[in-house]
Write an enzyme that holds these catalytic residues in place. Sequence first.
Site, PDB file in Angstrom:
ATOM      1  CG  HIS A   1      -5.525  -2.703   0.506  1.00 46.69           C
ATOM      2  ND1 HIS A   1      -4.842  -2.396  -0.659  1.00 46.69           N
ATOM      3  CD2 HIS A   1      -5.035  -1.863   1.447  1.00 46.69           C
ATOM      4  CE1 HIS A   1      -3.989  -1.415  -0.412  1.00 46.69           C
ATOM      5  NE2 HIS A   1      -4.080  -1.086   0.858  1.00 46.69           N
TER       6      HIS A   1
ATOM      7  CG  ASP B   1     -17.048 -18.851  -9.283  1.00 48.10           C
ATOM      8  OD1 ASP B   1     -15.849 -18.982  -9.565  1.00 48.10           O
ATOM      9  OD2 ASP B   1     -17.565 -19.324  -8.251  1.00 48.10           O
TER      10      ASP B   1
ATOM     11  CG  ASP C   1      -6.459  -3.634  -3.199  1.00 39.64           C
ATOM     12  OD1 ASP C   1      -7.145  -2.861  -2.505  1.00 39.64           O
ATOM     13  OD2 ASP C   1      -5.219  -3.681  -3.142  1.00 39.64           O
TER      14      ASP C   1
ATOM     15  CG  ASP D   1     -12.796 -20.799  -7.301  1.00 34.69           C
ATOM     16  OD1 ASP D   1     -13.498 -19.939  -7.856  1.00 34.69           O
ATOM     17  OD2 ASP D   1     -11.554 -20.772  -7.335  1.00 34.69           O
TER      18      ASP D   1
ATOM     19  CB  SER E   1      -0.948  -0.052   1.201  1.00 34.32           C
ATOM     20  OG  SER E   1      -2.029   0.805   1.005  1.00 34.32           O
TER      21      SER E   1
HETATM   22  C1  LIG Z   1     -16.493 -27.186  -4.532  1.00 40.36           C
HETATM   23  O1  LIG Z   1     -17.281 -28.061  -3.779  1.00 40.36           O
HETATM   24  C2  LIG Z   1     -18.388 -28.604  -4.490  1.00 40.36           C
HETATM   25  C3  LIG Z   1     -19.211 -29.421  -3.525  1.00 40.36           C
HETATM   26  O2  LIG Z   1     -18.379 -30.179  -2.687  1.00 40.36           O
HETATM   27  C4  LIG Z   1     -17.865 -29.417  -5.664  1.00 40.36           C
HETATM   28  O3  LIG Z   1     -18.942 -29.909  -6.419  1.00 40.36           O
HETATM   29  C5  LIG Z   1     -17.019 -28.534  -6.549  1.00 40.36           C
HETATM   30  O4  LIG Z   1     -16.425 -29.265  -7.579  1.00 40.36           O
HETATM   31  C6  LIG Z   1     -15.918 -27.878  -5.745  1.00 40.36           C
HETATM   32  N1  LIG Z   1     -15.234 -26.943  -6.583  1.00 40.36           N
HETATM   33  C7  LIG Z   1     -13.932 -26.786  -6.540  1.00 40.36           C
HETATM   34  C8  LIG Z   1     -13.357 -25.752  -7.433  1.00 40.36           C
HETATM   35  O5  LIG Z   1     -13.223 -27.432  -5.795  1.00 40.36           O
END
Ligand SMILES: *[C@@H]1O[C@H](CO)[C@@H](O)[C@H](O)[C@H]1NC(C)=O
Length: 539
Positions: A467, A259, A431, A266, A192
């Site tokens: 941040h 996402d 951030d 995730d 920063s």
């Molecule tokens: C996240 O968790 C879900 C449920 O357990 C699963 O279906 C999914 O593939 C997971 N994603 C990652 C990126 O690990």
Amino acid sequence: MKLLLLHLLYVQATPLNSTQCSANSIATPQVYGAEITSLTTALVTNYALEIPTFSNNWPAQNISGLSFCQINVTLTHPGANDTVLNQVWLPLEAWNERFVGIGGGGYEAVSNWDTLAPAVQRGYAAVGTDAGVGMNPNSADAWALASPGNVNQYLLLNFASRSVHEMTVIGKQIVESFYGNPPKYSYWQGCSTGGRQGLGEAQNYPDDYDGIVASAPAVNWNDFTPAQQWPFTVMNNERHFPRQCEFDYATAAAVSACDAIDGLVDGIIGAPGRCFFDPVTIVGQTFECDDNSTVVFSNDTAKVIRMIWDGPRTEDGAPAAQVWKGPTTLDGDSLWYGILRGANFSTLALTFTWPNGSTVAQPFAISDSWFRDFLYKNASADTAKIDYSEFQSLFQKSHQQYDSVIGTSDANLGPFRKRGAKMITWQGLADSTIMPNGTANYYDRVNSIYPDTQDFYRVFFAPGVGHCGNGYGPLPDDVLGALRDWVENGTVPETLATTSASAINGTIRHQALCPYPAVSKYKNGDPIMSTSYECANEF
Ligand SMILES: *[C@@H]1O[C@H](CO)[C@@H](O)[C@H](O)[C@H]1NC(C)=O
Ligand SMILES: *[C@@H]1O[C@H](CO)[C@@H](O)[C@H](O)[C@H]1NC(C)=O
Ligand SMILES: *[C@@H]1O[C@H](CO)[C@@H](O)[C@H](O)[C@H]1NC(C)=O
Ligand SMILES: *[C@@H]1O[C@H](CO)[C@@H](O)[C@H](O)[C@H]1NC(C)=O
Ligand SMILES: *[C@@H]1O[C@H](CO)[C@@H](O)[C@H](O)[C@H]1NC(C)=O
Ligand SMILES: *[C@@H]1O[C@H](CO)[C@@H](O)[C@H](O)[C@H]1NC(C)=O
Ligand SMILES: *[C@@H]1O[C@H](CO)[C@@H](O)[C@H](O)[C@H]1NC(C)=O
Ligand SMILES: *[C@@H]1O[C@H](CO)[C@@H](O)[C@H](O)[C@H]1NC(C)=O
Ligand SMILES: *[C@@H]1O[C@H](CO)[C@@H](O)[C@H](O)[C@H]1NC(C)=O
Ligand SMILES: *[C@@H]1O[C@H](CO)[C@@H](O)[C@H](O)[C@H]1NC(C)=O
Ligand SMILES: *[C@@H]1O[C@H](CO)[C@@H](O)[C@H](O)[C@H]1NC(C)=O
């Protein structure tokens, strides 16, 4: 002969003791333009500190049983009537023959003196400075004005650049006096404001450091700081103040919309630059707020959020170039970048809801202080009254009056590059405080001058990280270690190793970050393993 040799070895192996940690045995440092007003020492033993979260580029850690010689050096610049405190902390045992300068945050030139401890614990001699501006990260009210209407230019210069260089000069002299040898290598570490200080050292004092960690740098301070005030100005002018739960709802909607763009669902937007989620698409949706009241996502809220994500624009849509000549990656009427989708709104668009349900906006303290103290030069100025027209003229004023003092955005790193020094920047894409695009723009400008930029300067963006830490994404394990390996061994940091501070989707994750403009792309395999990612040109 044999005896003499043993004796020499014995002398060398003697641990440093309290005798060495005394003002009498340390030569008074010399700094041109400054007058040293005091040098005091204290032997600190059994020092302990708990650092509960990732901070200053280091993971959470507990320090205990640390012993070091603390040396305080105060100085003044004759004619400036200032008092600057510098502290040098010297490990008594196992000095690793390295020196490290530690940076600050907000309006602090060093975040607090304890931030020197993790470096000392790792064997570094560490230095920090208060730049003569005291220790308040959030506001410059206490020092910015010499009198109403008059900025204290000496203290601003101290804060902007001078004190960091001087503490470095002082620290190195004290190291040499104390240990009998100068440091083999010198490093900078800061985030920063500390990142900006690091860039400033590379730009203005390229001989000070062999390696610089300049994280989430406050580069273009005088441009992005006004931009930080934009959300507050938007809410006041639109006369609409969304609740924090509405902001969080929009963030969650953006995350679910974007996402998958990075190839991994995730809860983290890995490619926020390709997320164009429009909050108008969720107008009319109802949800529960944290006080269990039901809220309808309104058109007005959508408009405010869209304007915040867009970043500041000219009052009438006129080309921004008529206000200032900003980065070429800004489109037409953009004055500066906005925060990226996924970043938490609660820093810059802070609102507070009373029990009766009425919501008010609170300005971000750092930018508010900038407007009052440095633009109005009136500590009690009312920033809630700023309309779009005045915002634009204050933005312009900020650039014109302060760029040469605190912009710290000079892309000419020629001397730094030439002497073989190295620099690493990393920043969270989520951030909430400093727009990552400003950092990318700085790199791009360096890269347009030096085609071999990757040989001396690398920037790593961390998905989902806030941040200087925070957020959900994986955090770098040891940036200073990677930098040292680059400087001392020539080991190029092809990637930065990371570990998430908490579980992502149920598990601690490791992901290798890639040097911008490359991205860290999920390949296949278990997403918690760094081997499941590769550096790619795009997602
Ligand atoms: C996240 O968790 C879900 C449920 O357990 C699963 O279906 C999914 O593939 C997971 N994603 C990652 C990126 O690990
Ligand atoms: C250095 O300054 C700090 C902060 O003012 C103070 O707490 C500490 O005792 C001082 N140490 C020495 C050696 O003067
Ligand atoms: C630090 O110590 C506290 C308890 O004293 C403990 O809860 C915490 O996990 C420790 N942190 C680390 C990083 O070891
Ligand atoms: C110098 O600074 C001190 C304290 O910061 C203040 O009391 C004094 O009035 C200042 N002197 C001048 C000449 O400005
Ligand atoms: C944003 O930060 C606030 C304050 O730490 C927290 O309460 C909130 O849950 C965060 N919002 C999101 C979307 O993470
Ligand atoms: C901002 O940064 C993101 C992420 O690097 C990038 O994809 C996007 O194009 C940038 N936006 C601008 C306006 O430069
Ligand atoms: C909201 O409702 C939950 C149960 O549904 C309750 O536990 C909580 O205390 C309520 N919160 C408030 C602020 O009323
Ligand atoms: C939101 O505003 C748009 C245009 O300003 C309008 O067409 C739409 O009906 C409004 N939606 C709601 C739910 O008020
Ligand atoms: C709600 O409460 C706050 C704080 O007491 C007060 O300032 C505000 O005027 C109230 N708003 C309404 C609409 O009653
Ligand atoms: C400073 O701000 C206050 C509060 O808005 C105002 O009353 C005062 O007139 C301002 N002073 C000047 C010189 O503008
Ligand atoms: C430099 O390389 C050596 C040998 O591989 C290694 O032991 C050392 O840790 C490296 N230095 C740094 C600073 O990483």
